[in-house]
Write an enzyme that holds these catalytic residues in place. Structure first.
Site, PDB file in Angstrom:
ATOM      1  CG  ASP A  37      -7.721   3.255  -5.362  1.00 15.85           C
ATOM      2  OD1 ASP A  37      -8.921   3.118  -5.688  1.00 15.85           O
ATOM      3  OD2 ASP A  37      -6.796   2.669  -5.959  1.00 15.85           O
ATOM      4  CE1 TYR A  81      -6.855   3.054  -0.681  1.00 11.69           C
ATOM      5  CE2 TYR A  81      -4.525   3.173  -0.123  1.00 11.69           C
ATOM      6  CZ  TYR A  81      -5.563   2.580  -0.815  1.00 11.69           C
ATOM      7  OH  TYR A  81      -5.319   1.488  -1.610  1.00 11.69           O
ATOM      8  CD  GLU A 140      -2.960  -0.730  -0.164  1.00  7.80           C
ATOM      9  OE1 GLU A 140      -3.033   0.425  -0.629  1.00  7.80           O
ATOM     10  OE2 GLU A 140      -3.561  -1.690  -0.674  1.00  7.80           O
TER      11      GLU A 140
END
Length: 338
Positions: free
Chosen positions: A184, A166, A83
């Site tokens: 995203d 996020y 990520e």
């Protein structure tokens, strides 16, 4: 940007699985010749979301890319590393660096034991190298606060240095199969087109988008985690920013934007990214010299990377201010040791 392993999304124990009649239905605005509404209340959007879950998840089950961070052996640390690396960086560039990173630092404690400069060095040319420092900081906090294991709790993830909403949601969802809205750029674009009828989402994520994403989540945790990964993959492979492949889309028959005739974007101009000639390019060249050097580098060696002295000095000062470079006595520079 990552995805969990494949739990069943429509088994008998999953309360979010819609009945067969619902998955075959079509929202009211999807009838032939009808235009999508300009604004659909969130409650109606949530109802239409039920019609999107099964086809998107089924498509993902068949078409998902086999990526290393999606495999069970990746674990929560592998998901977290991916990520950080995938932010503003395509999969093709991330793959080799990811593999090398996990081979060298298979657990957070392994990375935390190294100097931060080693994280910057191993980051290579992925770009935005402050992500390497943030990942190192997160690894140190995980080692100190959580015994070296990436926490499963969303609030604990969010409390780690360098982790925002996020990333916390993505790790909780993709590594631990929890129910979180993971927004995203790809997901935002899918929702903008399929549900709100806009070609592109706003330049920055809005409260309305977050509310919509929560409204669209399936009720069950396994289904919600799978939906998060599937909608992201759909935006990455099919519902792309340019040259969208509607003929391959599993929800083309109920996409508000397509049914409205694909109206052109009428919002603020979309921001483009430039690189050549920017301070980012100069910073990258300076860091490349420092990464490849076995020890401190003299100012004279750094002066060779860029012809314009004012911009070069500004870029170097920025690297120092960001903690990516340490200045030493006698005009020497190195990657950070602490």
């Amino acid at each position: 940007m990552t995805a969990p392993t494949k739990p069943s999304h429509n088994g008998p124990s999953d309360p979010a699985a819609p009945p067969a009649s619902a998955t075959a239905a079509t929202p009211a605005y999807a009838t032939a010749g009808a235009a999508a509404p300009a604004a659909v209340p969130v409650g109606e959007r949530a109802a239409s979301g039920v019609l999107l879950h099964a086809p998107v998840i089924d498509w993902f089950d068949e078409h998902a890319r086999d990526l290393p961070w999606r495999r069970p052996e990746a674990g929560a640390w592998g998901v977290m590393v991916s990520e950080f690396m995938l932010q503003q960086t395509p999969v093709s560039r991330v793959l080799p660096v990811y593999e090398q990173w996990l081979a060298r630092w298979p657990r957070p404690a392994d990375l935390a034991a190294e100097a931060p400069g080693e994280a910057v060095r191993a980051w290579g040319r992925l770009g935005y190298p402050r992500r390497a420092l943030r990942l190192h900081g997160a690894a140190a906090a995980i080692t100190e606060r959580h015994g070296g294991d990436v926490p499963a709790d969303h609030a604990q993830l969010l409390a780690l240095p360098g982790i925002g909403e996020y990333t916390a949601a993505a790790v909780a969802s993709f590594a631990y199969g929890q129910r979180h809205a993971v927004l995203d750029t790809n997901v935002r674009r899918v929702f903008a087109r399929a549900v709100t009828g806009a070609q592109y989402p706003p330049n920055a994520t809005t409260a309305a988008e977050r509310k919509l994403a929560r409204a669209l989540l399936p009720d069950g945790e396994a289904s919600a985690a799978r939906w998060a990964a599937a909608s992201m993959e759909l935006g990455a492979l099919v519902c792309t920013a340019k040259n969208e492949s509607c003929h391959r889309c599993p929800i083309a028959d109920r996409c508000a934007w397509r049914l409205a005739g694909k109206p052109a974007h009428d919002g603020p101009p979309r921001r483009g990214q430039t690189y050549a000639g920017t301070d980012r390019q100069v910073r990258g060249r300076l860091l490349a010299v420092l990464r490849e050097a076995p020890g401190p580098v003299p100012q004279a060696a750094l002066d060779q990377v860029w012809h314009e002295p004012v911009q070069r000095a500004r870029a170097l000062d920025g690297l120092v201010a960001d903690g990516l470079v340490e200045p030493l006595a006698d005009g020497l520079y190195r990657l950070p040791l602490s």
